[in-house]
Design a protein around this motif. Structure first.
Motif: not given
Length: 122
Positions: A87-103
């Motif tokens: 989930p690289i976009f949206g509210m679950l971004n912190a759990e993605s492979t791209q945590p903390g990166k802006s859209a």
């Protein structure tokens, strides 16, 4: 830990009803354990369907958890699907492979990696 999107189809309305209570208790236990992040019905046609979002170490752990669902134990699931999800976009971004990166940052990176080759457009 990876996130997995799981979908269920419940083809037997009476079986669904019979095992609903134990299934809901199982759902609550999985939420409490932290393995299940979200779950609920989906509306896709005449059969009852559901989507579940799991956070497990790997697919093997997920499979062992799903096997304990009373609906699975009593043959009340068909059309099971499992997909690992990033989930690289949206509210679950912190759990993605791209945590903390802006859209915007993610968009730039994805376009560099997968976007059209500008020279091939000529």
């Amino acid at each position: 830990m990876p996130l997995f999107l799981v979908t269920y189809v419940h083809p037997d309305p009476q079986g669904w009803k019979t095992h609903l209570g134990p299934h809901l208790e199982w759902i609550a236990a999985q939420v409490e354990s932290g393995a299940l992040r979200a779950s609920g019905p989906t509306f896709t046609g005449e059969n009852r369907t559901a989507a579940l979002l799991f956070n497990t170490a790997d697919r093997a752990e997920l499979d062992s958890i799903i096997a304990t669902d009373p609906y699975m134990e009593h043959g009340q699931v068909s059309g099971l699907t499992v997909a690992e999800w990033d989930p690289i976009f949206g509210m679950l971004n912190a759990e993605s492979t791209q945590p903390g990166k802006s859209a915007e940052h993610v968009i730039r990176e994805v376009l560099v990696a997968f976007g059209p080759d500008p020279e091939s457009e000529n």
